[in-house]
Design a protein around this motif. Structure first.
Motif, mmCIF file in Angstrom:
data_model
loop_
_atom_site.group_PDB
_atom_site.id
_atom_site.type_symbol
_atom_site.label_atom_id
_atom_site.label_comp_id
_atom_site.label_asym_id
_atom_site.label_seq_id
_atom_site.Cartn_x
_atom_site.Cartn_y
_atom_site.Cartn_z
ATOM 1 N N CYS A 302 14.667 -8.939 -1.364
ATOM 2 C CA CYS A 302 13.691 -7.918 -1.764
ATOM 3 C C CYS A 302 12.416 -8.002 -0.929
ATOM 4 O O CYS A 302 11.806 -6.971 -0.619
ATOM 5 N N GLY A 303 12.026 -9.234 -0.569
ATOM 6 C CA GLY A 303 10.853 -9.385 0.277
ATOM 7 C C GLY A 303 11.036 -8.684 1.614
ATOM 8 O O GLY A 303 10.127 -8.021 2.125
ATOM 9 N N GLY A 304 12.237 -8.792 2.197
ATOM 10 C CA GLY A 304 12.534 -8.117 3.456
ATOM 11 C C GLY A 304 12.519 -6.610 3.307
ATOM 12 O O GLY A 304 11.953 -5.883 4.135
ATOM 13 N N ILE A 305 13.124 -6.109 2.216
ATOM 14 C CA ILE A 305 13.175 -4.666 1.988
ATOM 15 C C ILE A 305 11.777 -4.104 1.747
ATOM 16 O O ILE A 305 11.411 -3.043 2.276
ATOM 17 N N VAL A 306 10.971 -4.813 0.939
ATOM 18 C CA VAL A 306 9.600 -4.368 0.675
ATOM 19 C C VAL A 306 8.795 -4.307 1.970
ATOM 20 O O VAL A 306 8.035 -3.365 2.213
ATOM 21 N N GLY A 307 8.985 -5.305 2.831
ATOM 22 C CA GLY A 307 8.289 -5.310 4.121
ATOM 23 C C GLY A 307 8.649 -4.099 4.960
ATOM 24 O O GLY A 307 7.790 -3.492 5.607
ATOM 25 N N LEU A 308 9.932 -3.720 4.949
ATOM 26 C CA LEU A 308 10.367 -2.529 5.691
ATOM 27 C C LEU A 308 9.756 -1.263 5.103
ATOM 28 O O LEU A 308 9.293 -0.384 5.836
ATOM 29 N N LEU A 309 9.757 -1.159 3.767
ATOM 30 C CA LEU A 309 9.204 0.033 3.115
ATOM 31 C C LEU A 309 7.707 0.179 3.362
ATOM 32 O O LEU A 309 7.195 1.303 3.469
ATOM 33 N N LEU A 310 7.010 -0.951 3.445
ATOM 34 C CA LEU A 310 5.562 -0.918 3.693
ATOM 35 C C LEU A 310 5.239 -0.827 5.189
ATOM 36 O O LEU A 310 4.080 -0.900 5.581
ATOM 37 N N LYS A 311 6.290 -0.672 6.011
ATOM 38 C CA LYS A 311 6.156 -0.510 7.461
ATOM 39 C C LYS A 311 5.502 -1.710 8.141
ATOM 40 O O LYS A 311 4.831 -1.583 9.151
ATOM 41 N N GLU A 312 5.726 -2.904 7.556
ATOM 42 C CA GLU A 312 5.193 -4.120 8.157
ATOM 43 C C GLU A 312 5.966 -4.488 9.431
ATOM 44 O O GLU A 312 5.505 -5.309 10.213
ATOM 45 N N TRP A 313 7.143 -3.887 9.628
ATOM 46 C CA TRP A 313 7.984 -4.198 10.780
ATOM 47 C C TRP A 313 7.948 -3.073 11.816
ATOM 48 O O TRP A 313 8.735 -3.073 12.757
ATOM 49 N N LYS A 314 7.042 -2.128 11.649
ATOM 50 C CA LYS A 314 7.030 -0.923 12.474
ATOM 51 C C LYS A 314 6.895 -1.219 13.962
ATOM 52 O O LYS A 314 7.533 -0.568 14.803
ATOM 53 N N ALA A 315 6.066 -2.178 14.319
ATOM 54 C CA ALA A 315 5.750 -2.403 15.735
ATOM 55 C C ALA A 315 6.461 -3.613 16.336
ATOM 56 O O ALA A 315 6.085 -4.072 17.406
ATOM 57 N N VAL A 316 7.486 -4.126 15.665
ATOM 58 C CA VAL A 316 8.083 -5.380 16.141
ATOM 59 C C VAL A 316 9.301 -5.172 17.046
ATOM 60 O O VAL A 316 9.801 -6.117 17.648
ATOM 61 N N GLY A 317 9.801 -3.945 17.119
ATOM 62 C CA GLY A 317 10.978 -3.707 17.948
ATOM 63 C C GLY A 317 12.269 -3.768 17.142
ATOM 64 O O GLY A 317 12.283 -4.147 15.976
ATOM 65 N N ARG A 318 13.364 -3.423 17.796
ATOM 66 C CA ARG A 318 14.638 -3.278 17.091
ATOM 67 C C ARG A 318 15.320 -4.617 16.803
ATOM 68 O O ARG A 318 16.004 -4.764 15.795
ATOM 69 N N ARG A 319 15.145 -5.593 17.683
ATOM 70 C CA ARG A 319 15.891 -6.857 17.507
ATOM 71 C C ARG A 319 15.496 -7.605 16.231
ATOM 72 O O ARG A 319 16.381 -8.008 15.457
#
Length: 344
Positions: A302-319
């Motif tokens: 859930c921590g990973g999913i929440v991070g994605l929903l909050l766009k915390e991973w937006k600028a990190v790239g696809r890998r």
């Protein structure tokens, strides 16, 4: 997988989602020390809500707790305090290792210790290898650990891309604290096992099976509150740069806002264990030790999913996102393997 087991896993997922989101309201608190914020939220999660829920559930609140001897209550309280020590070490682990490495090591250890130590101490561990269900369940625990490691790896990749570093990185201190956190945080799993007489007594009073574990939280979280609040108040008293009086002297609108956000964060922290109790009630008795594994692994998911929903991973790239997604899929597979094991 029967409906009861599936419901148990889903309720553990709800509790884990609450755990993954609980810190969001705390981030809205401004111009307060962490110690003051954590104490206010802690009063709600560790003292107020467990007591209020128990008053609502129990026909006679005081008679219920007086029905147990000190020798029955003390292990429950001490395991709760053990869990409280883990909470304190959790924050310090993040300080010295950073979020991803700290979470990966700490949760990995507490997942293994909290899950496997209970059947080991009860002399049931060897029995698990003698049945298909037991072997599948242990395989699920192993797969969950792999999933946690993969998600943690993704988090580490993210931190490197974004240039995020631990406040005071120290591998030696961080590893020691992560190990301590992992071991002590498993106290919640041990406390739930020690509190089984309390659960049985609640069931004998006619309380719905979903709620029978909740009255024991008064004792379990009371132990956790003792450790956490003592840590916070000692720091507030001894650190010149910290001042409870100054924190409470902020402008009235900000004071009200801070109180509401801290209390909301504390409520969400409590709800993770409220739904943990619901999930635990649906797990077959011979496999009740896997509740902790489900909670901790689904918390990482859930921590990973929440991070994605909050766009915390937006600028990190696809890998890094790909690695995160792989880790989440592995954890979902682990939950299904455990479910199949319990249903066998």
């Amino acid at each position: 997988m029967n409906n009861a087991i599936l419901a148990g896993i889903l309720w553990h997922l709800v509790g884990a989602a609450s755990a993954a989101c609980f810190y969001a309201p705390f981030k809205k608190v401004r111009h307060w020390s962490w110690e003051t914020m954590w104490s206010v939220g802690g009063f709600m999660s560790w003292l107020i809500l467990p007591a209020v829920v128990s008053v609502i559930l129990l026909p006679d609140f005081w008679a219920y707790y007086r029905s147990f001897t000190l020798s029955q209550l003390m292990p429950v309280f001490l395991f709760g305090a053990m869990w409280g020590v883990g909470n304190v070490n959790y924050g310090l682990t993040m300080r010295y290792l950073g979020m991803s490495m700290g979470i990966g090591i700490a949760i990995g250890i507490t997942l293994v210790v909290g899950t496997l130590m209970t059947p080991l101490l009860q002399g049931r561990f060897v029995e698990l290898f003698s049945s298909t269900g037991g072997r599948l369940t242990l395989l699920g625990v192993l797969v969950a650990l792999v999933g946690v490691a993969i998600v943690s790896r993704a988090g580490l990749m993210k931190e490197r891309v974004l240039g995020i570093n631990a406040q005071e990185f120290s591998l030696k201190k961080g590893l020691v604290l992560a190990v301590l956190c992992g071991i002590f945080s498993a106290g919640m799993s041990f406390a739930m096992d020690a509190a089984k007489p309390m659960h049985d007594a609640a069931a004998a009073l006619g309380i719905n099976p979903l709620y029978t574990a909740l009255p024991s939280y008064v004792v379990i979280m009371g132990g956790g509150a003792l450790v956490n609040l003592a840590y916070c108040f000692i720091r507030l008293a001894l650190k010149p740069e910290l001042s409870l009086k100054a924190d409470l002297s902020v402008a009235k609108p900000l004071l009200i806002s801070n109180l509401l956000f801290a209390l909301l964060g504390g409520t969400m922290w409590y709800l993770q264990f409220f739904f943990y109790a619901w999930g635990h009630a649906r797990i077959p008795a011979q496999y009740d030790f896997v509740s902790w594994m489900l909670h901790m692994s689904l918390y990482v998911l859930c921590g990973g999913i929440v991070g994605l929903l909050l766009k915390e991973w937006k600028a990190v790239g696809r890998r890094p996102i790909g690695v995160l997604s792989l880790g989440c899929v592995v954890i979902i597979i682990a939950a299904n393997i455990v479910g199949l094991g319990m249903a066998s």
